[in-house]
Design a protein around this motif. Sequence first.
Motif, PDB file in Angstrom:
ATOM      1  N   ALA A 163       0.624  -1.098   0.030  1.00 50.75           N
ATOM      2  CA  ALA A 163      -0.049   0.003  -0.081  1.00 50.75           C
ATOM      3  C   ALA A 163       0.790   1.290   0.043  1.00 50.75           C
ATOM      4  O   ALA A 163       1.619   1.420   0.685  1.00 50.75           O
ATOM      5  N   PHE A 164       0.542   2.225  -0.819  1.00 50.20           N
ATOM      6  CA  PHE A 164       1.425   3.249  -0.963  1.00 50.20           C
ATOM      7  C   PHE A 164       2.663   3.322  -1.457  1.00 50.20           C
ATOM      8  O   PHE A 164       3.507   3.933  -1.472  1.00 50.20           O
ATOM      9  N   LEU A 165       2.744   2.064  -2.233  1.00 49.70           N
ATOM     10  CA  LEU A 165       4.112   1.513  -2.717  1.00 49.70           C
ATOM     11  C   LEU A 165       4.736   1.345  -1.464  1.00 49.70           C
ATOM     12  O   LEU A 165       6.283   1.582  -1.898  1.00 49.70           O
ATOM     13  N   HIS A 166       4.817   1.155  -0.477  1.00 50.83           N
ATOM     14  CA  HIS A 166       5.532   0.967   0.591  1.00 50.83           C
ATOM     15  C   HIS A 166       6.890   0.032   0.367  1.00 50.83           C
ATOM     16  O   HIS A 166       6.354  -1.153   0.077  1.00 50.83           O
ATOM     17  N   GLY A 167       8.010   0.350   0.497  1.00 50.06           N
ATOM     18  CA  GLY A 167       9.051  -0.623   0.383  1.00 50.06           C
ATOM     19  C   GLY A 167       9.709  -0.857  -0.757  1.00 50.06           C
ATOM     20  O   GLY A 167      10.412  -1.619  -1.137  1.00 50.06           O
ATOM     21  N   ILE A 168       8.837  -0.314  -2.046  1.00 47.01           N
ATOM     22  CA  ILE A 168       9.280  -0.346  -3.363  1.00 47.01           C
ATOM     23  C   ILE A 168      10.437   0.623  -3.454  1.00 47.01           C
ATOM     24  O   ILE A 168      10.124   1.908  -3.376  1.00 47.01           O
ATOM     25  N   THR A 169      11.610   0.515  -4.215  1.00 50.03           N
ATOM     26  CA  THR A 169      12.478   1.284  -4.432  1.00 50.03           C
ATOM     27  C   THR A 169      12.538   1.415  -5.904  1.00 50.03           C
ATOM     28  O   THR A 169      12.135   0.419  -6.652  1.00 50.03           O
ATOM     29  N   MET A 170      13.392   2.286  -6.570  1.00 48.97           N
ATOM     30  CA  MET A 170      13.591   2.410  -7.875  1.00 48.97           C
ATOM     31  C   MET A 170      14.656   1.427  -8.489  1.00 48.97           C
ATOM     32  O   MET A 170      14.813   1.218  -9.796  1.00 48.97           O
TER      33      MET A 170
END
Length: 404
Positions: free
Chosen positions: A79-86
């Motif tokens: 949720a809210f792109l939590h923990g996703i990095t570029m």
Amino acid sequence: MSFDTGNTGFMLVATSLVMLMTPGLAFFYGGLVSKKGVLTIMMQSFVSLGITTVLWFTVGYSLCFSGDVFGIIGNLDYAFLHGITMMDTLSPTNNIPLIVFISYQMMFAVITPALITGAFAERVRFKAYVIFQVLWLLLVYFPFTHMVWGGGLFAQWGVLDFAGGIVVHATAGMAALASVFFVGKRAERVTEPHSIPLIALGTALLWFGWYGFNAGSELRVDGVTALAFLNTDVAASFAAVVWLAIDWKMTGKPKFVGMLTGAVAGLATITPAAGYVGTGTAAIIGCIASVVCYLAIGLKNRFGWDDALDVWGVHGMGGITGVILLGIFASTKVNPGGADGLIYGGTQFFLVEVGAVVIAAVYAFIISYGMLTIIDKFTPVRIDANEQLTGVDAAMHGENAYLM
């Protein structure tokens, strides 16, 4: 880890093409309605770019592609792109950035509820539509995306859907039919489109964007990507020509709108099969698409259903037909990552394809009708007859597309 720049670049282009389909749909639908309803129908497409993006960022991506709850929906870990990095990659075997995949799938989510709007053109209040769109994404689109593409129940059954015959077209088409039954007929039924050039522009943008929709669904550049690209064009072209021929025979005139409608029918029908069948089969699918969708529209007219822009007949029946034909014609000789269809001995695969699309169609119809019923108890869904007759653009948005 370094990213595959070629595949990444291709997927960014494919994402942009799919995004372009939503404005294309707005022009396509805008040309088909009356002058008094152009802005309303176009607004319903464009607003999805904003609302769906917000919903996708907050919970949508996570519900589709994170975890698994009973095989039906994901969880809220992302949720809210939590923990996703570029720097995250899509998978160990596909090293494009995960955020590119997130963006690509978001564009599918954007256009799908917008497809439904053509069915209830000039009859649904904007506030009710916004509520419906949010609920429909949460209760229909996100679960089926997870079940088919997110490792859920249908994926576990072995269901294949290359680019959205089940996830996009079958669900949207059956939701469209449900909305037609709920809102009833227009106060003033428009029989002729107000702007055929707008329809042509919209078709061109949709057709162009569909290359990203189908070819991009391979998520990399390889032979299957090229095959899906070619199959997309072949099916659309054969469908356009067959529809033109049928219309010419039935009406005595070669109709431009008919040819454009046939092309869209072919595009919708090849979508689930684009990367799993050969080009000769794509041509057959395009021909079948026109016949089935033309007959579906005739059936709709016979029963008096006011599906204003033939969403059920073209997208719904096109998507359902495409999934069934995938179950018949799929071949592992074409795509080793796919399956063998009925004519190659794949009876089990055929049955799961048919079962999945029937479940999706029935569920989308029932839930969509139920949502509209509940929404109507809190805020009116239908635009009243007087507002329809005086002009829904002015009544809903205080604007007009043209000087009256």
